[in-house]
Design an enzyme around this catalytic site. Structure first.
Site, mmCIF file in Angstrom:
data_model
loop_
_atom_site.group_PDB
_atom_site.id
_atom_site.type_symbol
_atom_site.label_atom_id
_atom_site.label_comp_id
_atom_site.label_asym_id
_atom_site.label_seq_id
_atom_site.Cartn_x
_atom_site.Cartn_y
_atom_site.Cartn_z
ATOM 1 N N GLU A 117 0.919 10.510 -12.110
ATOM 2 C CA GLU A 117 0.807 9.540 -11.683
ATOM 3 C C GLU A 117 0.451 8.077 -12.579
ATOM 4 O O GLU A 117 -0.303 8.364 -13.375
ATOM 5 C CB GLU A 117 -0.674 9.567 -10.835
ATOM 6 C CG GLU A 117 -1.365 8.338 -10.184
ATOM 7 C CD GLU A 117 -0.502 7.423 -9.386
ATOM 8 O OE1 GLU A 117 0.010 8.022 -8.317
ATOM 9 O OE2 GLU A 117 0.148 6.429 -9.771
ATOM 10 N N GLY A 161 -0.263 5.124 -11.774
ATOM 11 C CA GLY A 161 -1.207 4.035 -11.534
ATOM 12 C C GLY A 161 -2.537 4.378 -11.213
ATOM 13 O O GLY A 161 -2.885 5.668 -11.798
ATOM 14 N N PHE A 199 -5.065 6.716 -8.989
ATOM 15 C CA PHE A 199 -5.089 7.904 -8.247
ATOM 16 C C PHE A 199 -5.610 7.396 -6.873
ATOM 17 O O PHE A 199 -6.487 6.613 -6.416
ATOM 18 C CB PHE A 199 -6.287 8.777 -8.813
ATOM 19 C CG PHE A 199 -5.697 10.037 -9.412
ATOM 20 C CD1 PHE A 199 -4.843 10.174 -10.359
ATOM 21 C CD2 PHE A 199 -5.825 11.152 -8.458
ATOM 22 C CE1 PHE A 199 -4.223 11.313 -10.903
ATOM 23 C CE2 PHE A 199 -5.165 12.480 -8.869
ATOM 24 C CZ PHE A 199 -4.377 12.522 -10.094
ATOM 25 N N GLY A 200 -4.780 8.103 -5.812
ATOM 26 C CA GLY A 200 -4.931 7.545 -4.326
ATOM 27 C C GLY A 200 -3.967 7.103 -3.899
ATOM 28 O O GLY A 200 -3.769 6.890 -2.641
ATOM 29 N N THR A 217 -1.097 4.178 -2.698
ATOM 30 C CA THR A 217 -1.398 2.768 -2.066
ATOM 31 C C THR A 217 -2.184 2.442 -0.890
ATOM 32 O O THR A 217 -3.109 1.480 -0.985
ATOM 33 C CB THR A 217 -0.054 2.527 -1.343
ATOM 34 O OG1 THR A 217 1.078 2.381 -2.281
ATOM 35 C CG2 THR A 217 0.305 1.063 -0.631
ATOM 36 N N CYS A 218 -2.351 3.383 -0.167
ATOM 37 C CA CYS A 218 -3.365 3.283 0.988
ATOM 38 C C CYS A 218 -5.038 3.148 0.464
ATOM 39 O O CYS A 218 -5.503 2.474 0.947
ATOM 40 C CB CYS A 218 -3.249 4.798 1.830
ATOM 41 S SG CYS A 218 -4.367 4.767 3.018
ATOM 42 N N HIS A 230 -17.275 3.862 33.676
ATOM 43 C CA HIS A 230 -17.494 2.872 34.028
ATOM 44 C C HIS A 230 -18.966 1.873 33.337
ATOM 45 O O HIS A 230 -19.623 2.620 33.478
ATOM 46 C CB HIS A 230 -17.682 2.851 35.504
ATOM 47 C CG HIS A 230 -17.943 1.162 36.339
ATOM 48 N ND1 HIS A 230 -16.709 0.086 36.247
ATOM 49 C CD2 HIS A 230 -19.005 0.370 36.465
ATOM 50 C CE1 HIS A 230 -17.450 -0.839 36.746
ATOM 51 N NE2 HIS A 230 -18.761 -0.755 36.920
HETATM 52 C C1 FAD Z 1 -1.355 -3.928 2.587
HETATM 53 C C2 FAD Z 1 -0.850 -2.768 3.080
HETATM 54 C C3 FAD Z 1 -1.618 -2.044 4.344
HETATM 55 C C4 FAD Z 1 -1.149 -0.976 4.914
HETATM 56 N N1 FAD Z 1 -1.883 -0.589 6.224
HETATM 57 C C5 FAD Z 1 -1.747 0.487 6.666
HETATM 58 C C6 FAD Z 1 -2.597 0.882 7.810
HETATM 59 O O1 FAD Z 1 -3.410 0.456 8.137
HETATM 60 N N2 FAD Z 1 -2.195 2.023 8.263
HETATM 61 C C7 FAD Z 1 -1.032 2.916 8.004
HETATM 62 O O2 FAD Z 1 -0.792 4.018 8.635
HETATM 63 N N3 FAD Z 1 -0.246 2.603 6.761
HETATM 64 C C8 FAD Z 1 -0.730 1.364 6.162
HETATM 65 N N4 FAD Z 1 0.059 1.012 4.941
HETATM 66 C C9 FAD Z 1 1.043 1.923 4.691
HETATM 67 C C10 FAD Z 1 0.613 2.836 3.814
HETATM 68 O O3 FAD Z 1 -0.376 2.508 2.717
HETATM 69 C C11 FAD Z 1 1.801 3.663 2.984
HETATM 70 O O4 FAD Z 1 2.562 4.368 4.035
HETATM 71 C C12 FAD Z 1 1.358 5.299 2.395
HETATM 72 O O5 FAD Z 1 0.106 4.600 1.380
HETATM 73 C C13 FAD Z 1 2.209 6.106 1.581
HETATM 74 O O6 FAD Z 1 1.737 6.849 0.966
HETATM 75 P P1 FAD Z 1 2.645 7.585 -0.247
HETATM 76 O O7 FAD Z 1 1.906 8.811 -0.487
HETATM 77 O O8 FAD Z 1 4.294 7.936 0.397
HETATM 78 O O9 FAD Z 1 2.811 6.720 -1.166
HETATM 79 P P2 FAD Z 1 1.869 6.166 -2.254
HETATM 80 O O10 FAD Z 1 0.637 6.118 -1.576
HETATM 81 O O11 FAD Z 1 2.307 4.849 -2.496
HETATM 82 O O12 FAD Z 1 1.888 6.930 -3.525
HETATM 83 C C14 FAD Z 1 2.692 6.915 -4.315
HETATM 84 C C15 FAD Z 1 2.222 7.148 -5.903
HETATM 85 O O13 FAD Z 1 3.166 7.337 -6.876
HETATM 86 C C16 FAD Z 1 3.034 6.623 -7.829
HETATM 87 N N5 FAD Z 1 4.382 6.527 -8.632
HETATM 88 C C17 FAD Z 1 5.539 5.916 -8.130
HETATM 89 N N6 FAD Z 1 6.495 6.026 -9.009
HETATM 90 C C18 FAD Z 1 6.140 6.638 -10.009
HETATM 91 C C19 FAD Z 1 6.829 7.185 -11.328
HETATM 92 N N7 FAD Z 1 7.913 6.941 -11.514
HETATM 93 N N8 FAD Z 1 5.909 7.807 -12.064
HETATM 94 C C20 FAD Z 1 4.757 8.150 -11.922
HETATM 95 N N9 FAD Z 1 3.850 7.821 -10.682
HETATM 96 C C21 FAD Z 1 4.703 7.086 -9.898
HETATM 97 C C22 FAD Z 1 2.456 5.321 -7.567
HETATM 98 O O14 FAD Z 1 1.848 4.728 -8.487
HETATM 99 C C23 FAD Z 1 1.556 5.763 -6.275
HETATM 100 O O15 FAD Z 1 0.461 5.920 -6.675
HETATM 101 C C24 FAD Z 1 -0.300 -0.080 4.422
HETATM 102 C C25 FAD Z 1 0.550 -0.614 3.146
HETATM 103 C C26 FAD Z 1 0.064 -1.744 2.472
HETATM 104 C C27 FAD Z 1 0.823 -2.183 1.504
#
Ligand code: FAD
Length: 475
Positions: A47, A49, A51-52, A54-55, A458
């Site tokens: 990882e 960035g 931990f955890g 995007t979500c 209701h």
């Molecule tokens: C603003 C926003 C709001 C959202 N709201 C919703 C919502 O309300 N409901 C919903 O269902 N979805 C929502 N989403 C979408 C949701 O966040 C994503 O679909 C989900 O987090 C994807 O999960 P993932 O595990 O595929 O990737 P991620 O959680 O992104 O995890 C990927 C990880 O891999 C790491 N990584 C990538 N490349 C490398 C590399 N080369 N080397 C080392 N580490 C790397 C990254 O740093 C990241 O931490 C939202 C997205 C955004 C941007």
């Protein structure tokens, strides 16, 4: 002990510092793979960035914490229609930022990383450098300043996606924000230009406008284009009452001066604001992983190509899940794919497909939107003999209580079979109300019975769903 999935003979073109049973690339949904069933396997999590993923850090969860504050602010400003004299007298932006990040999100991310590095998961190593493939099931990454080459019997790519920045903005050199930093702005901007018209753009537009920022939106076509037409038109009308919407225009450049940003459009006009948010879609991160070095195929739209069980179509022992490979960029889908892949890693003779049926989604803007299944337009194009019902929140008692004048439910059902083809909600609690209809679709229930064979409390808000179901014409 190796994972039980069959593994081809390892290719060792590179000197390897460590070999694992399993490498997980990405700590978003990927971080949920290791559990008690994998305690006896050696695992690396890579990882680069927080931990955890995007979500947790920059997506679903923090945005909804801001949306909740925005909902309360807007409800307060609109409370006059309920006979209440209420106002929002001020917004403590730094207090909101601190509530979301310092008090909630950041400790969870730090705790998650510490747990994986700590004594409670001794079978797991964590690497924190950007990883790229350098050979078959072999990655170059690192820890701190030390570079390492690691390999594994199985690799799960869960590397997610990132914001796409239009060339005209990237090349302009102006300061812009994305979902990755807009929530941590030092101050609430007086005005904000948002480029984009999808769910991320609409959620941030609602947040900032409700907290007092003047919001302008630049959309290539219209807002939330894929919505059913009966929701699309009223949503766009309502949005235009709150935001300055410039629809049907492309960005050709941007300039920055002391007062802020000026975004230039293809009709010669420009839109100005103190800050600029770019929310024009997301790209899967596979293109940053040197996938060719490992023979990992991608789809024409840039996703890691997997079969229905999550296996790379070209590289044995490689799996992918979530935004990097999925046709759905949604957290509940990434989680469901993670569960399928975890099962398949452990049970290669009993593979489970990725669950891609009846995928719902919600847009936490205002009014809130939630949808599952087909739009009426899609159902008709697919050849269904459809019956539809458009039901107003304002026609049920709880809608009266809320003085709601804009909430809508649209149902689309298959006339010969009574099966629900699509459900679309726009209004208060849309993302909660729709759950009943997700159940109807998941369990293939006949909506004629769903309407009549259960009690509807209701005068609760789900009466809007009951009335919509009763309004479908199966004669
Ligand atoms: C603003 C926003 C709001 C959202 N709201 C919703 C919502 O309300 N409901 C919903 O269902 N979805 C929502 N989403 C979408 C949701 O966040 C994503 O679909 C989900 O987090 C994807 O999960 P993932 O595990 O595929 O990737 P991620 O959680 O992104 O995890 C990927 C990880 O891999 C790491 N990584 C990538 N490349 C490398 C590399 N080369 N080397 C080392 N580490 C790397 C990254 O740093 C990241 O931490 C939202 C997205 C955004 C941007």
């Amino acid at each position: 002990m190796p994972l039980s999935a069959p593994v081809p003979a390892p290719v060792r073109a590179h000197a390897v510092d460590a070999h694992y049973d399993l490498i997980i690339l990405g700590s978003g949904s990927g971080n949920s793979i290791p559990g008690p069933e994998l305690e006896d396997r050696s695992i690396a999590i890579v990882e680069k960035g927080s931990f955890g993923g995007t979500c947790l850090n920059v997506g679903c969860i923090p945005t909804k914490m801001y949306v909740y504050a925005a909902d309360v602010a807007l409800a307060t400003e609109q409370a006059g229609r309920l006979g209440l004299d209420a106002r929002v007298h001020g917004v403590d932006w730094q207090g909101i930022v601190s509530r979301v990040f310092a008090q909630r999100i950041d400790p969870i991310a730090a705790g998650g990383e510490a747990y994986r590095r700590g004594p409670e998961t001794p079978n797991i190593d964590v690497y924190d450098q950007h990883a790229v493939f350098v050979g078959e099931r072999t990655l170059r990454t690192g820890q701190g300043s030390e570079q390492k080459t690691i390999s594994a019997d199985q690799i799960v790519i869960a590397a997610g996606s990132r914001p796409v920045i239009p060339e005209a903005i990237a090349a302009s050199g102006v300061r812009y924000h994305t979902n990755e930093d807009i929530m941590r702005l030092p101050e609430l901007p007086r005005s904000l230009v948002i480029v984009g018209a999808g769910f991320i753009a609409m959620e941030f537009a609602h947040v900032f406008e409700a907290l007092g920022t003047k919001v302008s939106i630049i959309a290539r076509s219209s807002l939330l284009r894929p919505l059913d037409a009966d929701l699309h038109a009223p949503f766009n009308r309502l949005a235009a009452e709150r935001f300055t919407v410039v629809a049907g225009r492309d960005v050709i450049g941007a300039d920055q001066d002391g007062d802020g940003i000026s975004v230039r459009l293809d009709d010669g006009s420009s839109v100005n604001g103190e800050a600029l948010l770019v929310a024009t879609g997301r790209a899967p991160n596979g293109d940053q992983l040197d996938l060719d070095a490992a023979g990992i195929a991608t789809t024409p739209d840039g996703r890691v190509e997997v079969d229905r069980f999550g296996r790379s179509t070209s590289a044995p022992g490689v799996w992918a899940l979530g935004d990097v490979s999925s046709p759905f960029m949604l957290k509940h889908v990434a989680n469901a794919e993670m569960r399928a892949v975890r099962h398949n890693l452990l049970h290669p003779d009993d593979l489970r497909p990725m669950p891609h049926e009846h995928v719902p989604s919600a847009v936490f803007t205002h009014p809130q939107i939630a949808t599952v299944g087909m739009t009426e337009q899609q159902a008709r194009a697919a050849g269904h003999d459809v019956t539809t019902k458009l039901q107003k929140y304002g026609d049920v008692a709880y809608g009266w209580a809320m003085e709601d004048t804009t909430g809508l439910v649209k149902l689309i059902a298959d006339r010969p079979t009574g099966r629900l083809l699509g459900a679309h909600f726009m209004g208060p609690q849309a993302s909660t109300l729709i759950q009943q209809l997700i159940t109807v679709m998941a369990f293939d229930l006949d909506v004629r019975e769903v309407a009549t064979q259960q009690y509807w409390i209701h005068p609760a808000l789900p009466e809007v769903t009951e009335n919509a179901l009763l309004g479908l014409d199966f004669s």
